[in-house]
Design a protein around this motif. Structure first.
Motif, PDB file in Angstrom:
ATOM      1  N   ALA A 146      33.247  46.053  45.208  1.00 38.68           N
ATOM      2  CA  ALA A 146      32.687  46.273  43.966  1.00 38.68           C
ATOM      3  C   ALA A 146      31.236  46.733  43.721  1.00 38.68           C
ATOM      4  CB  ALA A 146      32.932  45.070  43.021  1.00 38.68           C
ATOM      5  N   ASP A 147      30.510  46.660  44.923  1.00 42.32           N
ATOM      6  CA  ASP A 147      29.125  46.685  45.085  1.00 42.32           C
ATOM      7  C   ASP A 147      28.266  45.900  43.997  1.00 42.32           C
ATOM      8  OD1 ASP A 147      27.101  47.858  46.312  1.00 42.32           O
ATOM      9  OD2 ASP A 147      26.755  49.713  44.828  1.00 42.32           O
ATOM     10  N   ARG A 148      28.628  44.643  43.940  1.00 38.61           N
ATOM     11  CA  ARG A 148      28.059  43.750  43.033  1.00 38.61           C
ATOM     12  C   ARG A 148      28.457  42.276  43.591  1.00 38.61           C
ATOM     13  NH1 ARG A 148      30.718  44.943  37.335  1.00 38.61           N
ATOM     14  NH2 ARG A 148      30.456  47.099  38.174  1.00 38.61           N
ATOM     15  N   PRO A 149      27.331  41.257  43.200  1.00 33.91           N
ATOM     16  CA  PRO A 149      27.904  39.889  43.673  1.00 33.91           C
ATOM     17  C   PRO A 149      28.916  39.493  42.763  1.00 33.91           C
ATOM     18  CG  PRO A 149      25.439  40.308  43.316  1.00 33.91           C
ATOM     19  CD  PRO A 149      26.139  41.451  42.835  1.00 33.91           C
ATOM     20  N   ARG A 169      40.928  38.114  43.067  1.00 32.57           N
ATOM     21  CA  ARG A 169      41.174  37.176  44.411  1.00 32.57           C
ATOM     22  C   ARG A 169      42.561  37.274  44.803  1.00 32.57           C
ATOM     23  NH1 ARG A 169      37.504  32.384  42.060  1.00 32.57           N
ATOM     24  NH2 ARG A 169      35.475  33.008  43.223  1.00 32.57           N
ATOM     25  N   LEU A 170      43.545  37.166  43.689  1.00 31.72           N
ATOM     26  CA  LEU A 170      44.996  37.427  43.734  1.00 31.72           C
ATOM     27  C   LEU A 170      45.474  38.512  44.566  1.00 31.72           C
ATOM     28  CD1 LEU A 170      47.138  35.254  43.572  1.00 31.72           C
ATOM     29  CD2 LEU A 170      47.661  36.349  41.068  1.00 31.72           C
ATOM     30  N   GLY A 171      44.832  39.465  43.749  1.00 35.20           N
ATOM     31  CA  GLY A 171      45.256  40.933  44.417  1.00 35.20           C
ATOM     32  C   GLY A 171      44.684  41.022  45.784  1.00 35.20           C
ATOM     33  N   VAL A 172      43.591  40.553  46.255  1.00 32.04           N
ATOM     34  CA  VAL A 172      43.163  40.822  47.490  1.00 32.04           C
ATOM     35  C   VAL A 172      44.119  40.116  48.607  1.00 32.04           C
ATOM     36  CG1 VAL A 172      41.120  40.454  48.927  1.00 32.04           C
ATOM     37  CG2 VAL A 172      40.841  41.457  46.688  1.00 32.04           C
ATOM     38  N   HIS A 173      44.395  38.828  48.120  1.00 33.03           N
ATOM     39  CA  HIS A 173      45.285  38.204  49.004  1.00 33.03           C
ATOM     40  C   HIS A 173      46.589  38.947  49.430  1.00 33.03           C
ATOM     41  CE1 HIS A 173      47.302  34.794  50.982  1.00 33.03           C
ATOM     42  NE2 HIS A 173      48.119  34.799  50.107  1.00 33.03           N
ATOM     43  N   ASN A 222      49.040  46.655  40.541  1.00 27.19           N
ATOM     44  CA  ASN A 222      49.457  46.833  39.406  1.00 27.19           C
ATOM     45  C   ASN A 222      49.768  45.846  38.710  1.00 27.19           C
ATOM     46  OD1 ASN A 222      49.627  49.805  39.577  1.00 27.19           O
ATOM     47  ND2 ASN A 222      51.913  49.744  40.196  1.00 27.19           N
ATOM     48  N   GLU A 223      50.307  44.520  39.567  1.00 24.86           N
ATOM     49  CA  GLU A 223      50.449  43.064  38.962  1.00 24.86           C
ATOM     50  C   GLU A 223      49.065  42.660  38.604  1.00 24.86           C
ATOM     51  OE1 GLU A 223      53.391  41.334  38.500  1.00 24.86           O
ATOM     52  OE2 GLU A 223      54.838  42.383  39.562  1.00 24.86           O
ATOM     53  N   SER A 224      48.074  43.002  39.363  1.00 24.75           N
ATOM     54  CA  SER A 224      47.069  42.318  39.164  1.00 24.75           C
ATOM     55  C   SER A 224      46.096  42.861  38.139  1.00 24.75           C
ATOM     56  CB  SER A 224      45.872  42.607  40.448  1.00 24.75           C
ATOM     57  OG  SER A 224      46.559  41.633  41.574  1.00 24.75           O
ATOM     58  N   VAL A 225      46.097  44.232  37.917  1.00 26.38           N
ATOM     59  CA  VAL A 225      45.843  44.962  36.469  1.00 26.38           C
ATOM     60  C   VAL A 225      46.495  44.281  35.432  1.00 26.38           C
ATOM     61  CG1 VAL A 225      45.932  47.142  35.611  1.00 26.38           C
ATOM     62  CG2 VAL A 225      45.181  46.950  37.925  1.00 26.38           C
ATOM     63  N   GLU A 226      47.565  43.789  35.573  1.00 30.91           N
ATOM     64  CA  GLU A 226      48.402  43.487  34.286  1.00 30.91           C
ATOM     65  C   GLU A 226      47.743  42.105  33.749  1.00 30.91           C
ATOM     66  OE1 GLU A 226      50.237  44.644  32.066  1.00 30.91           O
ATOM     67  OE2 GLU A 226      49.900  46.717  33.081  1.00 30.91           O
ATOM     68  N   GLY A 246      40.592  48.336  34.022  1.00 31.43           N
ATOM     69  CA  GLY A 246      40.205  49.526  34.667  1.00 31.43           C
ATOM     70  C   GLY A 246      39.301  48.994  35.958  1.00 31.43           C
ATOM     71  N   PHE A 247      38.702  48.171  35.757  1.00 31.24           N
ATOM     72  CA  PHE A 247      37.524  47.514  36.860  1.00 31.24           C
ATOM     73  C   PHE A 247      38.379  47.064  38.131  1.00 31.24           C
ATOM     74  CE2 PHE A 247      35.236  43.944  38.682  1.00 31.24           C
ATOM     75  CZ  PHE A 247      34.264  44.651  39.242  1.00 31.24           C
ATOM     76  N   VAL A 248      39.504  46.166  37.683  1.00 33.30           N
ATOM     77  CA  VAL A 248      40.288  45.595  38.634  1.00 33.30           C
ATOM     78  C   VAL A 248      41.016  46.793  39.521  1.00 33.30           C
ATOM     79  CG1 VAL A 248      42.456  44.163  39.079  1.00 33.30           C
ATOM     80  CG2 VAL A 248      40.441  43.418  37.581  1.00 33.30           C
ATOM     81  N   ASN A 249      41.884  47.696  38.937  1.00 32.20           N
ATOM     82  CA  ASN A 249      42.396  48.875  39.403  1.00 32.20           C
ATOM     83  C   ASN A 249      41.644  49.600  40.374  1.00 32.20           C
ATOM     84  OD1 ASN A 249      44.755  50.785  39.364  1.00 32.20           O
ATOM     85  ND2 ASN A 249      43.321  52.098  38.607  1.00 32.20           N
ATOM     86  N   ALA A 250      40.405  49.730  39.873  1.00 26.12           N
ATOM     87  CA  ALA A 250      39.157  50.781  40.875  1.00 26.12           C
ATOM     88  C   ALA A 250      39.121  49.892  42.065  1.00 26.12           C
ATOM     89  CB  ALA A 250      38.071  50.980  40.304  1.00 26.12           C
ATOM     90  N   VAL A 251      38.675  48.424  41.990  1.00 29.35           N
ATOM     91  CA  VAL A 251      38.399  47.716  43.164  1.00 29.35           C
ATOM     92  C   VAL A 251      39.529  47.500  43.926  1.00 29.35           C
ATOM     93  CG1 VAL A 251      37.596  45.502  43.889  1.00 29.35           C
ATOM     94  CG2 VAL A 251      36.645  46.403  41.808  1.00 29.35           C
ATOM     95  N   LEU A 252      40.616  47.184  43.621  1.00 30.75           N
ATOM     96  CA  LEU A 252      42.049  46.903  44.423  1.00 30.75           C
ATOM     97  C   LEU A 252      42.190  48.092  45.174  1.00 30.75           C
ATOM     98  CD1 LEU A 252      43.817  44.205  42.212  1.00 30.75           C
ATOM     99  CD2 LEU A 252      42.310  43.959  44.275  1.00 30.75           C
ATOM    100  N   ARG A 253      42.159  49.382  44.344  1.00 33.25           N
ATOM    101  CA  ARG A 253      42.619  50.744  45.182  1.00 33.25           C
ATOM    102  C   ARG A 253      41.741  51.056  46.330  1.00 33.25           C
ATOM    103  NH1 ARG A 253      47.021  52.685  43.009  1.00 33.25           N
ATOM    104  NH2 ARG A 253      47.448  52.348  40.819  1.00 33.25           N
ATOM    105  N   ARG A 254      40.372  50.645  46.068  1.00 35.63           N
ATOM    106  CA  ARG A 254      39.427  50.724  47.250  1.00 35.63           C
ATOM    107  C   ARG A 254      40.007  49.973  48.239  1.00 35.63           C
ATOM    108  NH1 ARG A 254      32.798  50.062  47.595  1.00 35.63           N
ATOM    109  NH2 ARG A 254      32.613  50.625  49.688  1.00 35.63           N
ATOM    110  N   ILE A 255      39.874  48.750  48.089  1.00 41.61           N
ATOM    111  CA  ILE A 255      40.518  47.824  49.131  1.00 41.61           C
ATOM    112  C   ILE A 255      41.728  48.087  49.689  1.00 41.61           C
ATOM    113  CG2 ILE A 255      40.995  45.531  49.649  1.00 41.61           C
ATOM    114  CD1 ILE A 255      39.123  44.491  47.289  1.00 41.61           C
ATOM    115  N   SER A 256      42.596  48.614  48.849  1.00 43.23           N
ATOM    116  CA  SER A 256      44.144  49.063  49.581  1.00 43.23           C
ATOM    117  C   SER A 256      43.921  50.594  50.636  1.00 43.23           C
ATOM    118  CB  SER A 256      45.077  49.274  48.478  1.00 43.23           C
ATOM    119  OG  SER A 256      44.750  50.723  47.651  1.00 43.23           O
ATOM    120  N   ARG A 257      43.059  50.923  50.589  1.00 49.54           N
ATOM    121  CA  ARG A 257      42.588  52.448  51.404  1.00 49.54           C
ATOM    122  C   ARG A 257      42.456  51.989  52.780  1.00 49.54           C
ATOM    123  NH1 ARG A 257      40.349  54.769  46.648  1.00 49.54           N
ATOM    124  NH2 ARG A 257      38.479  54.437  47.053  1.00 49.54           N
ATOM    125  N   ASP A 258      41.867  50.783  53.001  1.00 54.47           N
ATOM    126  CA  ASP A 258      41.548  50.260  54.543  1.00 54.47           C
ATOM    127  C   ASP A 258      42.523  49.111  54.874  1.00 54.47           C
ATOM    128  OD1 ASP A 258      39.675  52.412  54.617  1.00 54.47           O
ATOM    129  OD2 ASP A 258      38.200  51.092  53.476  1.00 54.47           O
TER     130      ASP A 258
END
Length: 454
Positions: A67-70, A83-87, A101-105, A116-128
């Motif tokens: 997210a590039d922020r604390p 956190r739930l999505g990252v797990h 998708n579930e975390s975005v909901e 939108g923020f959650v979607n962007a952060v988790l999609r970035r994490i999912s790419r690696d």
């Protein structure tokens, strides 16, 4: 679309834990029951809740990078959804699109910007890959202790406390094994109250406690409820802590025992069964009325009259000088020894909590010594390996009472009780304290000291 029921339950528990200081082990079962989850969905909700809480420190580091922020700048409700999505993305086999998708909901309640923020952060994490993210987390650490804290999801002060406790046994090389064990889901351990409960034929006996066993699988609730409280879920370390007191020497009929800080009552039940078998009497005390109620419920299956008082333990013991033959002081502590079962405890305690706790522990143990008859034994127990709460408290009380107090060999007592040698090493301070460990004994990190009043 709405979030699935297991994820909704997990998310709601996370919110209550982080916002209202709820205890996951108490709230989750009632939430699962209220949601009427199937067995499979209940297992998923449990894994998501406990897995997220255990790895929260690591996940926060990943989220901060992505997210590039604390994380402190992220709305707490949104952060829990992340956190739930990252797990799910980094530690489970849940498909990436479902985790996102579930975390975005779940975050959608906070508005379109939040989702939108959650979607962007988790999609970035999912790419690696998880390995890529762990490398980034390690690279962000400023010291080796911080690296261990981030990788194994423990506050740095806890990492250092564990290192010092292991160093007291000359085993600092086991630190990472201990941190790893704290993040593993503990197996359910059962206890059959001595002389009262029956161990099922198909059960596997535990290696140390003569009361302990484990089932091959399934929900133990039917066994517990069908035994009238004589078979119970109880950590093997907890069983051993009670047995160390009752079996330090043979029980003489007519002895008088006291469980000074009895809640929630697991050890009290073992003491009651042992008192019944040996012809001793038992009294219990618990300052919290709610926990005192749990004690009364825990001992219902033992046909022994055990009065339960609700006084400050320091007052209760100091007003009963030279009265008891055996006293258990299972003192309030940081709970750092039970992080497998209560993972949120690591995020709630701080070094600032330790001085007030050690002061209380010292006062409780001192009062217990006053209440002992000459020749009586007190077991001082903490579910924490922190040296200030264990050897530090015992050393202070021994200094205070001088030659009128001697330490018994708790390690020898546990070795005698156990069918398998627990291999309890010497302590650097020369004490005879027994320290159990999750990574070595598959128990909570229980510390047990035995003192005799001369």
């Amino acid at each position: 679309m709405t979030a699935s029921a297991p994820r909704r339950v997990a998310y709601d528990v996370l919110r209550a834990v982080n916002e209202s200081d709820a205890y996951a082990n108490l709230l989750l079962p009632t939430s699962i029951e209220r949601a009427r989850l199937t067995t499979a969905d209940a297992a998923l909700a449990t894994e998501l809740t406990y897995g997220t809480l255990r790895r929260q420190g690591t996940y926060d580091a990943v989220i901060s990078i992505a997210a590039d922020r604390p994380v402190q700048e992220i709305d707490p409700a949104v952060l829990d959804a992340l956190r739930l999505g990252v797990h799910q993305l980094l530690s489970t086999r849940v498909a990436s699109h479902a985790a996102v998708n579930e975390s975005v909901e779940l975050a959608r309640e906070g508005g379109r910007a939040a989702s939108g923020f959650v979607n962007a952060v988790l999609r970035r994490i999912s790419r690696d890959t998880p390995g890529d993210w762990m490398t980034r987390v390690e690279d962000s650490a400023r010291s080796d202790d911080e690296r261990l804290g981030l990788v194994y999801s423990h506050p740095v002060w806890v990492v250092r406390a564990f290192r010092r406790a292991l160093a007291a046994e000359g085993r600092t090389d086991e630190l990472e094994a201990l941190l790893t064990a704290d993040n593993a889901s503990p197996r359910v351990t059962m206890a059959a109250l001595p002389g009262l409960g029956e161990v099922p034929e198909e059960a596997r006996r535990t290696p140390y406690s003569p009361l302990g066993f484990r089932l091959g699988g399934g929900d133990p609730e039917s066994l517990v409820s069908g035994s009238d409280g004589r078979v119970r879920v109880q950590d093997e370390g907890s069983q051993l802590a009670a047995l160390a007191l009752t079996r330090a020497e043979p029980v003489r009929a007519g002895e008088r025992w006291l469980d000074l800080c009895a809640g929630p009552g697991g050890k009290t039940a073992v003491l009651a069964a042992e008192a019944l078998a040996g012809g001793a009497s038992l009294e219990a005390n618990e300052v919290s009325p709610a926990r005192a109620g749990l004690v009364r419920r825990a001992i219902e299956g033992v046909p022994l009259d055990v009065p339960v008082s609700e006084a400050d333990g320091r007052v209760r013991a100091s007003e009963s000088p030279d009265m008891y033959d055996r006293i258990l002081v299972d003192a309030p502590c940081t709970g750092l020894g039970a992080l497998r079962r209560r993972p949120e405890a690591r995020w709630r305690k701080s070094p600032a909590d330790v001085p007030s706790l050690t002061e209380l522990q010292t006062e409780l143990l001192s009062a217990a010594v006053v209440a002992l008859k000459p020749g009586g034994i007190v077991a001082y127990v903490t579910c924490s390996p922190h040296l200030a709460e264990t050897s530090g408290v015992v050393s202070e009380v021994r200094r205070s009472f001088g030659s009128s107090l001697e330490e018994l060999d708790a390690r020898a007592v546990l070795t005698e009780i156990s069918s398998t040698d627990p291999r309890l090493p010497d302590q650097a301070d020369g004490s005879k304290r027994a320290q159990l460990w999750p990574h070595r004994h598959n128990t909570d990190a229980m510390s047990i000291s035995l003192l005799r009043k001369l």
